[in-house]
Design an enzyme around this catalytic site. Sequence first.
Site, PDB file in Angstrom:
ATOM      1  N   THR A  10      41.429  23.847  -9.112  1.00  0.00           N
ATOM      2  CA  THR A  10      40.707  24.446  -7.996  1.00  0.00           C
ATOM      3  C   THR A  10      41.546  25.587  -7.421  1.00  0.00           C
ATOM      4  OG1 THR A  10      39.731  24.020  -5.815  1.00  0.00           O
ATOM      5  CG2 THR A  10      41.715  22.786  -6.351  1.00  0.00           C
ATOM      6  N   LYS A  27      42.076  21.730  -0.347  1.00  0.00           N
ATOM      7  CA  LYS A  27      41.853  20.503  -1.134  1.00  0.00           C
ATOM      8  C   LYS A  27      43.181  20.009  -1.726  1.00  0.00           C
ATOM      9  CE  LYS A  27      37.083  20.899  -2.886  1.00  0.00           C
ATOM     10  NZ  LYS A  27      36.267  21.079  -4.100  1.00  0.00           N
ATOM     11  N   ASP A  64      33.883  17.880  -8.977  1.00  0.00           N
ATOM     12  CA  ASP A  64      32.627  18.525  -8.597  1.00  0.00           C
ATOM     13  C   ASP A  64      31.874  17.536  -7.715  1.00  0.00           C
ATOM     14  OD1 ASP A  64      31.019  20.763  -8.491  1.00  0.00           O
ATOM     15  OD2 ASP A  64      29.792  20.173 -10.187  1.00  0.00           O
ATOM     16  N   LYS A 117      35.388  10.513   7.462  1.00  0.00           N
ATOM     17  CA  LYS A 117      35.136  11.009   6.096  1.00  0.00           C
ATOM     18  C   LYS A 117      36.278  10.662   5.144  1.00  0.00           C
ATOM     19  CE  LYS A 117      32.923  14.905   4.612  1.00  0.00           C
ATOM     20  NZ  LYS A 117      32.659  16.357   4.541  1.00  0.00           N
TER      21      LYS A 117
END
Length: 192
Positions: free
Chosen positions: A7, A12, A68, A171
């Site tokens: 990525t 991230k 993904d 989350k």
Amino acid sequence: MKLIFATHNAHKVAELNQLLPKSIKLLSLNDIGCHEEIEETGKSLEENSKIKADFIRNKYGLDCFADDSGLEVELLDGAPGVYSARYAGPNKDMEANIQKVWSELDGETNPKAWFRTVFYVYFSGKEYELAGRVEGTIIFEKRGTGGFGYDPIFVPKGYQKTFAELGEDVKNKIGHRAIATQSLLKIVKQNC
Ligand code: IMP
């Protein structure tokens, strides 16, 4: 030991680096001097994560993984799914994407949906496909300012608030990427 995360998203990479054991050095594509955009031409999250991981594996021969993710709505046969970022067109307009989900659902009551992440991993001579999923429902108004993407219209199961209202702490515990990350951690720890 080095592991490449396929990525360009430094956020991230930083997030995952905090979770991995110190013996693993996680590198982004920028860190290894790969500035190409790897085209996501797959028709599923599985295909796209494998395409990205294969690209790095073939080019550099190093341990790596790719991710993904997408929103899948049951009544829409899993759409927007792999097309989540571009559901309403190529310019990745999130407002238009959300309007399209609403219009396709046409006022259905509590439509069931889930976020799903797939990681394709090459590590220590083996390859793995890992998944994480969080279930919930779509609401027909936007609530909350946190998160990104479809977070303001997604209420996870067992909660009354949207992901955009609940924020990162929740989350990071119940989210799709968090669950896939836990599986990745297990593999890394077993092999270190
Ligand atoms: P990516 O694979 O992480 O880049 O995600 C692709 C698209 O799926 C994003 O552009 C969002 O539209 C959607 N998506 C993925 N994860 C999330 C999430 O955690 N919240 C909201 N939308 C998400």
